[in-house]
Design a protein around this motif. Sequence first.
Motif, PDB file in Angstrom:
ATOM      1  N   LEU A   1       0.836  -1.203   0.000  1.00 18.47           N
ATOM      2  CA  LEU A   1       0.000   0.000   0.000  1.00 18.47           C
ATOM      3  C   LEU A   1       0.868   1.249   0.000  1.00 18.47           C
ATOM      4  O   LEU A   1       0.619   2.198  -0.743  1.00 18.47           O
TER       5      LEU A   1
ATOM      6  N   LEU B   1       0.992   4.090  -2.761  1.00 14.22           N
ATOM      7  CA  LEU B   1       0.612   5.460  -2.375  1.00 14.22           C
ATOM      8  C   LEU B   1       1.728   6.478  -2.614  1.00 14.22           C
ATOM      9  O   LEU B   1       1.512   7.676  -2.449  1.00 14.22           O
TER      10      LEU B   1
ATOM     11  N   LEU C   1      -6.559   6.278  -9.965  1.00 16.54           N
ATOM     12  CA  LEU C   1      -7.942   6.636  -9.632  1.00 16.54           C
ATOM     13  C   LEU C   1      -8.376   7.926 -10.334  1.00 16.54           C
ATOM     14  O   LEU C   1      -9.566   8.151 -10.537  1.00 16.54           O
TER      15      LEU C   1
ATOM     16  N   HIS D   1     -16.184   5.945  -9.573  1.00 12.76           N
ATOM     17  CA  HIS D   1     -16.384   7.041  -8.610  1.00 12.76           C
ATOM     18  C   HIS D   1     -17.680   7.806  -8.895  1.00 12.76           C
ATOM     19  O   HIS D   1     -18.378   8.219  -7.964  1.00 12.76           O
TER      20      HIS D   1
ATOM     21  N   MET E   1     -20.309   5.687  -7.452  1.00 14.93           N
ATOM     22  CA  MET E   1     -20.244   5.721  -5.974  1.00 14.93           C
ATOM     23  C   MET E   1     -20.850   7.017  -5.449  1.00 14.93           C
ATOM     24  O   MET E   1     -21.552   7.027  -4.437  1.00 14.93           O
TER      25      MET E   1
ATOM     26  N   GLY F   1     -10.652   4.420   3.799  1.00 13.51           N
ATOM     27  CA  GLY F   1      -9.664   4.091   2.759  1.00 13.51           C
ATOM     28  C   GLY F   1      -9.666   5.122   1.650  1.00 13.51           C
ATOM     29  O   GLY F   1     -10.138   4.876   0.547  1.00 13.51           O
TER      30      GLY F   1
ATOM     31  N   ALA G   1      -7.111   6.602  -0.002  1.00 16.09           N
ATOM     32  CA  ALA G   1      -5.967   6.675  -0.938  1.00 16.09           C
ATOM     33  C   ALA G   1      -5.474   8.131  -1.004  1.00 16.09           C
ATOM     34  O   ALA G   1      -5.333   8.763   0.038  1.00 16.09           O
TER      35      ALA G   1
ATOM     36  N   VAL H   1      -5.575   3.396   6.848  1.00 15.59           N
ATOM     37  CA  VAL H   1      -4.586   2.724   7.684  1.00 15.59           C
ATOM     38  C   VAL H   1      -3.168   3.230   7.395  1.00 15.59           C
ATOM     39  O   VAL H   1      -2.271   3.081   8.235  1.00 15.59           O
TER      40      VAL H   1
ATOM     41  N   ALA I   1      -1.441   8.056   2.983  1.00 12.76           N
ATOM     42  CA  ALA I   1      -2.722   8.282   2.293  1.00 12.76           C
ATOM     43  C   ALA I   1      -3.431   9.489   2.909  1.00 12.76           C
ATOM     44  O   ALA I   1      -3.878  10.397   2.190  1.00 12.76           O
TER      45      ALA I   1
ATOM     46  N   SER J   1      -6.180   5.177  10.815  1.00 12.51           N
ATOM     47  CA  SER J   1      -6.741   4.057  11.593  1.00 12.51           C
ATOM     48  C   SER J   1      -7.054   2.885  10.682  1.00 12.51           C
ATOM     49  O   SER J   1      -7.448   3.060   9.528  1.00 12.51           O
TER      50      SER J   1
ATOM     51  N   GLU K   1     -13.177  -0.772  -2.251  1.00  9.99           N
ATOM     52  CA  GLU K   1     -11.845  -1.314  -2.601  1.00  9.99           C
ATOM     53  C   GLU K   1     -10.899  -1.278  -1.408  1.00  9.99           C
ATOM     54  O   GLU K   1      -9.729  -0.917  -1.544  1.00  9.99           O
TER      55      GLU K   1
ATOM     56  N   TYR L   1      -8.156  -6.090   1.446  1.00 17.65           N
ATOM     57  CA  TYR L   1      -6.779  -6.037   1.966  1.00 17.65           C
ATOM     58  C   TYR L   1      -6.658  -6.728   3.321  1.00 17.65           C
ATOM     59  O   TYR L   1      -5.552  -6.961   3.795  1.00 17.65           O
ATOM     60  N   LEU L   2      -7.784  -7.015   3.958  1.00 18.31           N
ATOM     61  CA  LEU L   2      -7.725  -7.657   5.273  1.00 18.31           C
ATOM     62  C   LEU L   2      -7.303  -9.114   5.122  1.00 18.31           C
ATOM     63  O   LEU L   2      -7.455  -9.713   4.053  1.00 18.31           O
TER      64      LEU L   2
END
Length: 212
Positions: free
Chosen positions: A20, A24, A32, A42, A45, A62, A64, A84, A88, A107, A125, A129-130
Amino acid sequence: MITTLPRCTNLTLNMNHQLLNRELAADDPWQLDTNPFERERHTQMLRLSLAQGSITNALEVGCAAGAFTEKLAPYCQRLTVIDVVARAIARARRRLKETPHISWIVSDVQQFSTNELFDLIVVAEVLYYLGDKAEMRAAVQNLVRVLAPGGHLVFGSARDANCWRWGHAAGAETVISMLNETLIEVERLECRSESVNEDCLLARFRKPVSAP
Ligand SMILES: C[S@@+](CC[C@H](N)C(=O)[O-])C[C@H]1O[C@@H](n2cnc3c(N)ncnc32)[C@H](O)[C@@H]1O
């Protein structure tokens, strides 16, 4: 056996963070801003995010480098943005400049905690990643917890098949069925292009007013 699991999770976490961080550092992370598929994603969204009417207090998970944040922010009275990766948050914050109605927080979605309730949550998106499905479920539960009764959650993800191909535990269909355990699915659509890697589902959910 017992000690292997956390070590694996940490390893996955560290590898994910490295990947990541590297992405980034690019001019246009995940393309994006420039890829027509991402721009259309987007647009859809944003349409789903605005479908409920005015937005009092939103959460974006998230961010980015802030490509979608920039589109969403003008419609929110207040917006909390979490990611996280510190880079970003720094990049998105720089991009949005003077926007006192936005709170920026580094976070993990699983650990994010607040006493606030949000009438809109956007998480796209991010959850693949988890480390595994249990972590995805924990993240979903955490987000449902901070969604106000009657509030809306906009979810987006590459489909299961692509996520598996990329080495992730699961993708859109799996998370959508988790979300359907507590939320009501209002609308779903697919964004895709000619490329096999560009195929995602977007869905909007509403939290029942009398949620358990
Ligand atoms: C592919 S970008 C998605 C950007 C944007 N949401 C979109 O749909 O265009 C994924 C972002 O999610 C962030 N992310 C990954 N895992 C996360 C986690 N566990 N908690 C919070 N953010 C995370 C990454 O750092 C990255 O900025």
